[in-house]
Design an enzyme around this catalytic site. Sequence first.
Site, PDB file in Angstrom:
ATOM      1  N   LEU A  55       0.866  -1.177   0.000  1.00 21.78           N
ATOM      2  CA  LEU A  55       0.000   0.000   0.000  1.00 21.78           C
ATOM      3  C   LEU A  55       0.903   1.228   0.000  1.00 21.78           C
ATOM      4  O   LEU A  55       1.910   1.268   0.704  1.00 21.78           O
ATOM      5  CB  LEU A  55      -0.895   0.026   1.243  1.00 21.78           C
ATOM      6  CG  LEU A  55      -2.156  -0.839   1.236  1.00 21.78           C
ATOM      7  CD1 LEU A  55      -2.825  -0.791   2.604  1.00 21.78           C
ATOM      8  CD2 LEU A  55      -3.132  -0.399   0.158  1.00 21.78           C
ATOM      9  N   ASP A  56       0.538   2.242  -0.787  1.00 24.60           N
ATOM     10  CA  ASP A  56       1.297   3.484  -0.813  1.00 24.60           C
ATOM     11  C   ASP A  56       1.275   4.147   0.568  1.00 24.60           C
ATOM     12  O   ASP A  56       0.330   3.946   1.345  1.00 24.60           O
ATOM     13  CB  ASP A  56       0.707   4.451  -1.837  1.00 24.60           C
ATOM     14  CG  ASP A  56       0.753   3.898  -3.248  1.00 24.60           C
ATOM     15  OD1 ASP A  56       1.718   3.169  -3.564  1.00 24.60           O
ATOM     16  OD2 ASP A  56      -0.172   4.193  -4.031  1.00 24.60           O
ATOM     17  N   PRO A  57       2.283   4.961   0.896  1.00 29.89           N
ATOM     18  CA  PRO A  57       2.257   5.679   2.182  1.00 29.89           C
ATOM     19  C   PRO A  57       0.974   6.489   2.381  1.00 29.89           C
ATOM     20  O   PRO A  57       0.484   6.609   3.516  1.00 29.89           O
ATOM     21  CB  PRO A  57       3.485   6.586   2.098  1.00 29.89           C
ATOM     22  CG  PRO A  57       4.438   5.832   1.215  1.00 29.89           C
ATOM     23  CD  PRO A  57       3.562   5.168   0.184  1.00 29.89           C
ATOM     24  N   ALA A  59      -1.964   5.663   1.491  1.00 26.40           N
ATOM     25  CA  ALA A  59      -3.120   4.783   1.666  1.00 26.40           C
ATOM     26  C   ALA A  59      -3.217   4.252   3.089  1.00 26.40           C
ATOM     27  O   ALA A  59      -2.227   4.121   3.810  1.00 26.40           O
ATOM     28  CB  ALA A  59      -3.039   3.625   0.684  1.00 26.40           C
ATOM     29  N   ARG A 196      -4.290   4.352  -8.569  1.00 20.64           N
ATOM     30  CA  ARG A 196      -3.787   5.659  -9.019  1.00 20.64           C
ATOM     31  C   ARG A 196      -3.891   5.789 -10.542  1.00 20.64           C
ATOM     32  O   ARG A 196      -4.236   6.849 -11.062  1.00 20.64           O
ATOM     33  CB  ARG A 196      -2.333   5.832  -8.581  1.00 20.64           C
ATOM     34  CG  ARG A 196      -2.156   6.141  -7.112  1.00 20.64           C
ATOM     35  CD  ARG A 196      -0.691   6.358  -6.782  1.00 20.64           C
ATOM     36  NE  ARG A 196       0.071   5.122  -6.756  1.00 20.64           N
ATOM     37  CZ  ARG A 196       1.357   5.024  -7.036  1.00 20.64           C
ATOM     38  NH1 ARG A 196       2.041   6.098  -7.409  1.00 20.64           N
ATOM     39  NH2 ARG A 196       1.981   3.871  -6.954  1.00 20.64           N
TER      40      ARG A 196
END
Length: 336
Positions: A55-57, A59, A196
Site C-alpha cells: 500500500l502506498d504511504p 493509503a 492511481r
Amino acid sequence: MATPTDPRERRPRTVFRRLDGILLLDKPQGLSSNQALQRVRHLFRAEKGGHTGSLDPLATGLLPVCFGEATKIAGGLLGARKAYETVARLGITTDTDDAEGQALRERPVPVLTIDAIDAALRRLTGRIRQRPPIYSALKRGGEPLYAKARRGETIAVEEREVEVHAFDLLSAADLLDGGEPLLRLNVECGSGTYVRSLVRDLGELLGCGAHVAELRRLWVDPFRDPRMWTLDGLEQLREHAGERVLDACLLPIEAGMASWPEVRVNAVQAQRLGRGQGLRGPYPPRGRQVAILDEQGRGLGLGEVDAEGGLRPVRLFRWAAVAGAAEARADAPRCP
C-alpha cells in the site's frame, strides 16, 4: 561531561521468536508497507515476516501480514482480488498520480453529469490496458521504478492488461454542489491493478485530469469482512494486556488458505508428502495449486495437482513431515 545519546540507542534489543500466523493490519497513513511490517514484526517479536501486497504511504486499510510459516502462502495472496474506496481530485495531475506528488498540470473541470461520469467509469471496467505509475514498486533491472524516477531518469512504462471487476461512483456531492471537485469511488480489482492509474485515466476521459486524494483498502480475498488491528491498538494491548493477548490477534495460517481448493490427506500420505514424494490420487481439481490439510483440518502447506490427478508438494510447512510421521506411528498396530 557525558555525551547525549540517541534515545533509539537506549531501547532494548528485540529478542525475536518463532511465531506463525496472519495479522490483518489497518495500515496508517504516512508509513510505507515495509515500515508498517517492521513495526508489527518487532511488536510481536516475530523472527520472520512479510506482507501480501504494498500500500502506498498515502493509503490506509487492510495490509495482511504473514509471520513465520505463513510467509509461504504470501505469494498466493498477492494475486488476490481486492477492494478500495478512493477519493479522486479532478483538475490536477501529479507526477505520482496521488496527492503526495508534484503538480504537473492544472485544468478547469468541465460541467459534468452523473451519466457522463458513469460512462467514463464503464470504459475503465473489465479487462483493460493500464499503464502503471512511474512512481511504483515495479522493478526494472532489479531496481524499483520509483528509485529511478527520484533520480530524474526518463522512464517508459509499458501498458499491461489488468482486471477491474467494479469501478463505481459512490458520491459526487462536493462536485455537484459547487464545492471541491471530488469524486468518491469504489474499486474492486485483480492483481497488478493500480488505483492511481485508474483515477489518472478517469480524469483524462473527463477532460480535466485527476489524482488520488485519499485511498483506503477495504478487503483482500479471502478476508472479505476483516477484523483489522491498528498499530496504536496493538501497542496498547502489548503494554497493558501482555504478549499472550497480543498473540490472540493473529489468525491461523488456515484462514489464509481459503482461496485455494482443498485436499485432505491422512497421516501416511502426509508423511510421504513431507519427504518430498508425490501421491497418485486422483485428486481434484487437476492442473491447479491446492491447499493441503490433514484429516483434522490443520494446514500442511501448498501442493499442485497435475493433469493425471497426482498430488505433489510445492511448499510445505515445517510441521508437515513431523506431524505425519507422529500420526502414522500413533495409528500403527501394536503388539499385545
